[in-house]
Structure formats: structure tokens, C-alpha cells
Design an enzyme around this catalytic site. Structure first.
Site, PDB file in Angstrom:
ATOM      1  N   THR A 136       0.814  -1.213   0.000  1.00 62.12           N
ATOM      2  CA  THR A 136       0.000   0.000   0.000  1.00 62.12           C
ATOM      3  C   THR A 136       0.853   1.271   0.000  1.00 62.12           C
ATOM      4  O   THR A 136       2.004   1.248   0.452  1.00 62.12           O
ATOM      5  CB  THR A 136      -0.902  -0.013   1.266  1.00 62.12           C
ATOM      6  OG1 THR A 136      -1.529   1.247   1.419  1.00 62.12           O
ATOM      7  CG2 THR A 136      -0.078  -0.271   2.526  1.00 62.12           C
ATOM      8  N   ASP A 137       0.243   2.368  -0.468  1.00 65.01           N
ATOM      9  CA  ASP A 137       0.943   3.660  -0.408  1.00 65.01           C
ATOM     10  C   ASP A 137       1.038   4.180   1.027  1.00 65.01           C
ATOM     11  O   ASP A 137       1.781   5.111   1.308  1.00 65.01           O
ATOM     12  CB  ASP A 137       0.258   4.695  -1.317  1.00 65.01           C
ATOM     13  CG  ASP A 137      -1.207   4.967  -0.963  1.00 65.01           C
ATOM     14  OD1 ASP A 137      -1.729   4.339  -0.019  1.00 65.01           O
ATOM     15  OD2 ASP A 137      -1.817   5.815  -1.643  1.00 65.01           O
ATOM     16  N   GLU A 138       0.253   3.587   1.944  1.00 65.94           N
ATOM     17  CA  GLU A 138       0.229   4.113   3.313  1.00 65.94           C
ATOM     18  C   GLU A 138       1.563   3.927   4.033  1.00 65.94           C
ATOM     19  O   GLU A 138       1.807   4.562   5.054  1.00 65.94           O
ATOM     20  CB  GLU A 138      -0.900   3.463   4.117  1.00 65.94           C
ATOM     21  CG  GLU A 138      -2.251   3.747   3.501  1.00 65.94           C
ATOM     22  CD  GLU A 138      -3.424   3.481   4.425  1.00 65.94           C
ATOM     23  OE1 GLU A 138      -3.224   3.369   5.639  1.00 65.94           O
ATOM     24  OE2 GLU A 138      -4.554   3.387   3.909  1.00 65.94           O
ATOM     25  N   TYR A 162      -1.831  -0.503  11.057  1.00 68.21           N
ATOM     26  CA  TYR A 162      -1.967  -1.174   9.753  1.00 68.21           C
ATOM     27  C   TYR A 162      -0.767  -0.863   8.863  1.00 68.21           C
ATOM     28  O   TYR A 162      -0.099  -1.773   8.358  1.00 68.21           O
ATOM     29  CB  TYR A 162      -3.277  -0.735   9.051  1.00 68.21           C
ATOM     30  CG  TYR A 162      -3.281  -1.054   7.565  1.00 68.21           C
ATOM     31  CD1 TYR A 162      -3.369  -2.371   7.116  1.00 68.21           C
ATOM     32  CD2 TYR A 162      -3.179  -0.035   6.601  1.00 68.21           C
ATOM     33  CE1 TYR A 162      -3.344  -2.670   5.755  1.00 68.21           C
ATOM     34  CE2 TYR A 162      -3.161  -0.323   5.236  1.00 68.21           C
ATOM     35  CZ  TYR A 162      -3.246  -1.646   4.826  1.00 68.21           C
ATOM     36  OH  TYR A 162      -3.214  -1.948   3.486  1.00 68.21           O
ATOM     37  N   LYS A 166       2.227  -3.283   7.364  1.00 69.19           N
ATOM     38  CA  LYS A 166       2.497  -3.460   5.929  1.00 69.19           C
ATOM     39  C   LYS A 166       3.942  -3.043   5.613  1.00 69.19           C
ATOM     40  O   LYS A 166       4.624  -3.696   4.816  1.00 69.19           O
ATOM     41  CB  LYS A 166       1.508  -2.643   5.083  1.00 69.19           C
ATOM     42  CG  LYS A 166       0.079  -3.138   5.082  1.00 69.19           C
ATOM     43  CD  LYS A 166      -0.129  -4.536   4.513  1.00 69.19           C
ATOM     44  CE  LYS A 166       0.074  -4.623   3.019  1.00 69.19           C
ATOM     45  NZ  LYS A 166      -0.307  -5.963   2.495  1.00 69.19           N
TER      46      LYS A 166
HETATM   47  P1  NAD Z   1      -9.628  -7.439   2.286  1.00 69.20           P
HETATM   48  O1  NAD Z   1      -9.616  -7.151   3.752  1.00 69.20           O
HETATM   49  O2  NAD Z   1     -10.852  -7.179   1.493  1.00 69.20           O
HETATM   50  O3  NAD Z   1      -9.222  -8.959   2.022  1.00 69.20           O
HETATM   51  C1  NAD Z   1      -8.231  -9.618   2.755  1.00 69.20           C
HETATM   52  C2  NAD Z   1      -8.386 -11.121   2.515  1.00 69.20           C
HETATM   53  O4  NAD Z   1      -7.312 -11.792   3.217  1.00 69.20           O
HETATM   54  C3  NAD Z   1      -9.694 -11.707   3.036  1.00 69.20           C
HETATM   55  O5  NAD Z   1     -10.251 -12.592   2.098  1.00 69.20           O
HETATM   56  C4  NAD Z   1      -9.280 -12.447   4.301  1.00 69.20           C
HETATM   57  O6  NAD Z   1     -10.109 -13.558   4.598  1.00 69.20           O
HETATM   58  C5  NAD Z   1      -7.858 -12.873   3.953  1.00 69.20           C
HETATM   59  N1  NAD Z   1      -7.041 -13.099   5.157  1.00 69.20           N
HETATM   60  C6  NAD Z   1      -6.913 -12.274   6.232  1.00 69.20           C
HETATM   61  N2  NAD Z   1      -6.109 -12.834   7.150  1.00 69.20           N
HETATM   62  C7  NAD Z   1      -5.677 -14.021   6.629  1.00 69.20           C
HETATM   63  C8  NAD Z   1      -4.826 -15.049   7.087  1.00 69.20           C
HETATM   64  N3  NAD Z   1      -4.228 -14.973   8.293  1.00 69.20           N
HETATM   65  N4  NAD Z   1      -4.613 -16.116   6.283  1.00 69.20           N
HETATM   66  C9  NAD Z   1      -5.216 -16.210   5.065  1.00 69.20           C
HETATM   67  N5  NAD Z   1      -6.056 -15.269   4.594  1.00 69.20           N
HETATM   68  C10 NAD Z   1      -6.291 -14.188   5.362  1.00 69.20           C
HETATM   69  O7  NAD Z   1      -8.390  -6.619   1.705  1.00 69.20           O
HETATM   70  P2  NAD Z   1      -8.212  -5.912   0.297  1.00 69.20           P
HETATM   71  O8  NAD Z   1      -8.745  -4.533   0.375  1.00 69.20           O
HETATM   72  O9  NAD Z   1      -8.676  -6.819  -0.759  1.00 69.20           O
HETATM   73  O10 NAD Z   1      -6.616  -5.789   0.256  1.00 69.20           O
HETATM   74  C11 NAD Z   1      -5.817  -6.847  -0.281  1.00 69.20           C
HETATM   75  C12 NAD Z   1      -4.345  -6.477  -0.172  1.00 69.20           C
HETATM   76  O11 NAD Z   1      -4.114  -5.267  -0.885  1.00 69.20           O
HETATM   77  C13 NAD Z   1      -3.868  -6.217   1.251  1.00 69.20           C
HETATM   78  O12 NAD Z   1      -2.567  -6.741   1.370  1.00 69.20           O
HETATM   79  C14 NAD Z   1      -3.857  -4.698   1.371  1.00 69.20           C
HETATM   80  O13 NAD Z   1      -2.879  -4.274   2.280  1.00 69.20           O
HETATM   81  C15 NAD Z   1      -3.498  -4.298  -0.044  1.00 69.20           C
HETATM   82  N6  NAD Z   1      -3.992  -2.987  -0.496  1.00 69.20           N
HETATM   83  C16 NAD Z   1      -5.303  -2.648  -0.356  1.00 69.20           C
HETATM   84  C17 NAD Z   1      -5.774  -1.430  -0.840  1.00 69.20           C
HETATM   85  C18 NAD Z   1      -7.221  -1.029  -0.751  1.00 69.20           C
HETATM   86  O14 NAD Z   1      -7.557   0.103  -1.097  1.00 69.20           O
HETATM   87  N7  NAD Z   1      -8.122  -1.879  -0.332  1.00 69.20           N
HETATM   88  C19 NAD Z   1      -4.863  -0.557  -1.464  1.00 69.20           C
HETATM   89  C20 NAD Z   1      -3.512  -0.932  -1.577  1.00 69.20           C
HETATM   90  C21 NAD Z   1      -3.094  -2.153  -1.102  1.00 69.20           C
HETATM   91  O1  TDX Z   2     -16.756   6.132   7.865  1.00 66.26           O
HETATM   92  C1  TDX Z   2     -15.732   6.613   7.359  1.00 66.26           C
HETATM   93  N1  TDX Z   2     -15.613   7.976   7.272  1.00 66.26           N
HETATM   94  C2  TDX Z   2     -14.519   8.595   6.747  1.00 66.26           C
HETATM   95  O2  TDX Z   2     -14.461   9.833   6.682  1.00 66.26           O
HETATM   96  C3  TDX Z   2     -14.645   5.801   6.882  1.00 66.26           C
HETATM   97  C4  TDX Z   2     -14.713   4.298   6.953  1.00 66.26           C
HETATM   98  C5  TDX Z   2     -13.538   6.442   6.355  1.00 66.26           C
HETATM   99  N2  TDX Z   2     -13.475   7.793   6.292  1.00 66.26           N
HETATM  100  C6  TDX Z   2     -12.266   8.422   5.693  1.00 66.26           C
HETATM  101  C7  TDX Z   2     -10.947   7.943   6.228  1.00 66.26           C
HETATM  102  C8  TDX Z   2     -10.009   8.065   5.029  1.00 66.26           C
HETATM  103  O3  TDX Z   2      -9.499   9.388   4.957  1.00 66.26           O
HETATM  104  O4  TDX Z   2     -12.264   8.081   4.303  1.00 66.26           O
HETATM  105  C9  TDX Z   2     -10.929   7.826   3.828  1.00 66.26           C
HETATM  106  C10 TDX Z   2     -10.854   6.407   3.297  1.00 66.26           C
HETATM  107  O5  TDX Z   2     -10.984   5.523   4.391  1.00 66.26           O
HETATM  108  P1  TDX Z   2     -10.881   3.929   4.224  1.00 66.26           P
HETATM  109  O6  TDX Z   2     -11.864   3.493   3.205  1.00 66.26           O
HETATM  110  O7  TDX Z   2     -10.934   3.336   5.584  1.00 66.26           O
HETATM  111  O8  TDX Z   2      -9.441   3.776   3.551  1.00 66.26           O
HETATM  112  P2  TDX Z   2      -7.960   4.168   4.040  1.00 66.26           P
HETATM  113  O9  TDX Z   2      -7.882   4.331   5.501  1.00 66.26           O
HETATM  114  O10 TDX Z   2      -7.525   5.336   3.201  1.00 66.26           O
HETATM  115  O11 TDX Z   2      -7.146   2.837   3.622  1.00 66.26           O
HETATM  116  C11 TDX Z   2      -7.445   2.148   2.387  1.00 66.26           C
HETATM  117  O12 TDX Z   2      -6.523   2.457   1.373  1.00 66.26           O
HETATM  118  C12 TDX Z   2      -5.237   1.948   1.462  1.00 66.26           C
HETATM  119  C13 TDX Z   2      -7.477   0.635   2.593  1.00 66.26           C
HETATM  120  O13 TDX Z   2      -8.394   0.322   3.637  1.00 66.26           O
HETATM  121  C14 TDX Z   2      -6.118   0.085   2.877  1.00 66.26           C
HETATM  122  O14 TDX Z   2      -6.158  -1.324   2.976  1.00 66.26           O
HETATM  123  C15 TDX Z   2      -5.212   0.472   1.742  1.00 66.26           C
HETATM  124  O15 TDX Z   2      -3.917   0.050   2.004  1.00 66.26           O
END
Ligand code: NAD
Ligand code: TDX
Length: 362
Positions: A136-138, A162, A166
Site C-alpha cells: 500500500t501507499d500508506e 496497519y 504493511k
Molecule cells: P480485504 O480485507 O478485502 O481482504 C483480505 C483477505 O485476506 C480476506 O479474504 C481475508 O479472509 C484474507 N485473510 C486475512 N487474514 C488471513 C490469514 N491470516 N490467512 C489467510 N487469509 C487471510 O483486503 P483488500 O482490500 O482486498 O486488500 C488486499 C491487499 O491489498 C492487502 O494486502 C492490502 O494491504 C493491499 N492494499 C489494499 C488497498 C485497498 O484500497 N483496499 C490498497 C492498496 C493495497
Molecule cells: O466512515 C468513514 N468515514 C470517513 O471519513 C470511513 C470508513 C472512512 N473515512 C475516511 C478515512 C479516510 O481518509 O475516508 C478515507 C478512506 O478511508 P478507508 O476506506 O478506511 O481507507 P484508508 O484508511 O484510506 O485505507 C485504504 O486504502 C489503502 C485501505 O483500507 C487500505 O487497505 C489500503 O492500504
């Protein structure tokens, strides 16, 4: 035929990636999806492909070394695409330990088992084996409102449990590449949105609440900026990095689509108004009156913005889905999958929502 081991394939991005890969490669590839099915894992996401001969699902925890080792022993894995993680920042603030376990220890187990399976006696590796770590960019921390971008060379400065977990997992992957010449890549992507996203995340939460006339919680002043990317564009980038990227390199993936949270909220409400029929009762519910400012997230990063210059120059990847189009597609998907949303927001989710939001004063 290449065999993929996808971890976390029942989650949001993992399931979109599996669908994308089968659309792209059809029966030329085999995918083994390993997922522990935590609250975020949902096999409904993969219903349309579950009967495919070249797809299989194994329920396993990535921290379970024996289970992962067995998968490598029984299958000749060519590609690992490692998504499995705890992914929600708010949950990490409440309960950090599970993030350390899954994201750090789980990644260590994945690396170790892949290394064991792929390494030859002379310390080189079997031909054409590759591990891609999805990050992630975080990990780069927070940018000032008025400028700057995250590059691959930006120093790591994570703020939440988190992003710290990562960042640690990225460092482990780097250490395997440096110490063992382990064939890997790391991708650091910005915020994704699209179908199958669990409604604890901002965009699906807003869509779901707006359609039910529930409050739309905005943290702090609503001016935090995220760089939103349509999930299918991310899936494509991951595949391109693995097939066209240089091994041992990190690639940033981003949408060049920076928006304040409050802007996102208005775009969603406007799009719902455009898409809902005049006689649909939800049209009267999904209005600006629902916007509710609540207590800020602890340690809330102000701005994220990716510079995707390297992936564009080296691999030719660029985001394809404009936000206006992507958000319409996303909303349409949620309209057509009400049952999915109902299932995702019943049971444990209700408890989570009450705990998380009742404590936040307006
Ligand atoms: P998600 O939470 O939707 O999915 C995570 C999946 O991993 C789930 O299916 C869960 O059951 C599985 N999991 C969790 N713990 C586990 C374990 N111990 N063993 C096996 N499986 C397990 O997450 P996502 O949003 O799909 O993100 C996927 C990946 O991408 C993550 O590594 C996250 O850090 C990264 N990422 C997410 C975002 C975003 O915006 N969502 C952006 C950049 C990077
Ligand atoms: O109820 C809300 N109200 C609100 O203002 C929630 C859930 C979030 N927010 C804000 C927080 C953040 O500034 O919205 C923005 C986005 O929040 P999230 O959807 O929780 O995402 P973020 O915290 O930015 O992280 C996401 O992007 C990077 C993913 O959850 C991560 O897994 C990924 O790595």
C-alpha cells in the site's frame, strides 16, 4: 500452464484479481486461492468461477506454516500473488496485534515456504518462479496538502498499526531479495474502489448508508485526500508487473485521482440521484442531509498521492477507468448485488458498526 497461488483471494482486491486473470488468460492458467475466510473473506465473490477445473480454493491461515508448506509440496507453483492481510486502518487502531500476526508473520511464512520450494542446492532458483507482494501507499506516511508525491524512493514513515505492519512486511520482502536473491516484486498501490469491497471501507459504506437513509459519517473536517483507483486497473497492473516488470523492483500504482473525502461523498450522492428512478423511494433518502461530521480517526493521514511514473515508463501501465465511470460501475454493481450487501452487513458487521460509530461523537 502457469500455476498461481493467490493468498487472500476471497477478499476485495484478491477476488477482483482472480476474475480479471480468468477473463484475460482463460484456461491457460491455474489458480489456487488460499484464504482463511476472516470476516473480510467471502466466497460469494467467486461464485461464478467456483466450478472451473483450473480453479481451486483451500481454506488456510497464512501463518500456518505446515498448511502452506503442504500446498507448495503438492503443487508446482510458478507465481505467488500475496494479497492476504488485515486491511482496515480503523480496526488496526482498535486491535493492532492481529495485524502484526497476519501481515508480518504471515508474509514471513509465505516467503519462507516459497523460498524452500523454489531454491536449488546452489542457492539459485528454479526457472521463472516469481513472488509478488501486494502493498500500500500508506507505508510512505502522509503528504502535505499543497504538494508532493510518493515515489518508490520515498522513505517509509507509516503512522497507523496497519501501515506499520504493511511496512514491516515490505521490509521482509526486501530482505529476502537482498539476502537470498529471492525472485520478488513489491507493488505499493493507492486506495482501491469497485465491486466486492467490504462496506467497512469509505466508498461502499457511503453507498450502502445513503441508500438506506442512514447517516454518512465524515471523519474530522472531511478534507483528507486519497488517490482512488478502480480495482480492475490495479489487477491489471499487478499482472503487468509480474510479467513485464524487472525482478527485485518496487512499483508504485496509483490513479492520479486525488479527491477529498467530502468531494467523494458529494460525487456518490450526485451519481445516486442520476441513477435512481424518480419513483424509487431511495431517491428521497440519499441526500446531503445525511452528511454527519464525526470525531476524527486517530493519527489520520492527511493526504496520499502516488507518482506512477516508473510503472508507466517501464511497463506501459496507466489507469484506464476515469473516476466518474468507475463510480457509476461500482454503484451499478451494488444495485445489482443487494443480497451480497445484505449478507455482508448482517451478523458481526452490525456489532462492528455499533462499536465503531456509536463511540464517535458528532
Ligand atoms: P480485504 O480485507 O478485502 O481482504 C483480505 C483477505 O485476506 C480476506 O479474504 C481475508 O479472509 C484474507 N485473510 C486475512 N487474514 C488471513 C490469514 N491470516 N490467512 C489467510 N487469509 C487471510 O483486503 P483488500 O482490500 O482486498 O486488500 C488486499 C491487499 O491489498 C492487502 O494486502 C492490502 O494491504 C493491499 N492494499 C489494499 C488497498 C485497498 O484500497 N483496499 C490498497 C492498496 C493495497
Ligand atoms: O466512515 C468513514 N468515514 C470517513 O471519513 C470511513 C470508513 C472512512 N473515512 C475516511 C478515512 C479516510 O481518509 O475516508 C478515507 C478512506 O478511508 P478507508 O476506506 O478506511 O481507507 P484508508 O484508511 O484510506 O485505507 C485504504 O486504502 C489503502 C485501505 O483500507 C487500505 O487497505 C489500503 O492500504
Amino acid at each position: 500452464m502457469r500455476t498461481y497461488l493467490v493468498t487472500g483471494g476471497a477478499g476485495f482486491i484478491g477476488s477482483n484479481y482472480i476474475h480479471y486473470m480468468f477473463r484475460k488468460y482463460g484456461d491457460e492458467i491455474k489458480i489456487i486461492n488460499v484464504d482463511a475466510l476472516t470476516y473480510a473473506g467471502n466466497l460469494e465473490n467467486l461464485k461464478s468461477i467456483e466450478g472451473k477445473q483450473n480453479y481451486s480454493f483451500i481454506k488456510a491461515d497464512i501463518c500456518d506454516k505446515e498448511a502452506i508448506r503442504e500446498i507448495f509440496a503438492k503443487n508446482d507453483i510458478d507465481r505467488v500473488v500475496h494479497f492476504a492481510a488485515e486491511s482496515h486502518v480503523d480496526r488496526s487502531i482498535k486491535n493492532p496485534e492481529v495485524f502484526v500476526r497476519t501481515n508480518v508473520l504471515g508474509t514471513a511464512v509465505m516467503l519462507n515456504c516459497a523460498k524452500e520450494a523454489w531454491e536449488l542446492p546452489d542457492g539459485t532458483y528454479k526457472e521463472d518462479k516469481k513472488f509478488l507482494h501486494v502493498s500500500t501507499d500508506e507505508v510512505y506516511g502522509s503528504l502535505e496538502e499543497d504538494g508532493g508525491y510518493f515515489y518508490e524512493t520515498t522513505p517509509y514513515a507509516p503512522h497507523s498499526p496497519y501501515s506499520a505492519s504493511k511496512a514491516s512486511s515490505d521490509m521482509l520482502v526486501r530482505s529476502y531479495m537482498d539476502t537470498y536473491h529471492f525472485p520478488a516484486n513489491i507493488t505499493n498501490c493507492s486506495n482501491n474502489y469497485g465491486p466486492y469491497q467490504f462496506p467497512e471501507k469509505f466508498i461502499p459504506l457511503v453507498i450502502n448508508n445513503a441508500l438506506q437513509g442512514k447517516k454518512l459519517p465524515v471523519y474530522g473536517d472531511g478534507k483528507n485526500v486519497r488517490d482512488w483507483l478502480y480495482v480492475e486497473d490495479h489487477a491489471k497492473a499487478i499482472d503487468m508487473v509480474q510479467e513485464k516488470g524487472r525482478l527485485f523492483e518496487t512499483y508504485n500504482i496509483g490513479g492520479h485521482n486525488e479527491k477529498q473525502n467530502i468531494e467523494i461523498l458529494h460525487i456518490i450522492l450526485d451519481t445516486l440521484q442520476e441513477m435512481l428512478a424518480d419513483d424509487d423511494p431511495r431517491k428521497k433518502l440519499a441526500t446531503e442531509e445525511l452528511i454527519t461530521y464525526v470525531e476524527d480517526r486517530k493519527g489520520h493521514d492527511r493526504r496520499y498521492a502516488i507518482a506512477p511514473d516508473k510503472i508507466k515508463a517501464e511497463i506501459g501501465w496507466e489507469p484506464e477507468t476515469m473516476f466518474k465511470e468507475g463510480i457509476r460501475r461500482t454503484i451499478k454493481w451494488y444495485f445489482e448485488n443487494e443480497e451480497w450487501m445484505k449478507n455482508a452487513t448482517s451478523g458481526d458487521y452490525q456489532k462492528y458498526y455499533a462499536e465503531m460509530y456509536n463511540a464517535k461523537s458528532e
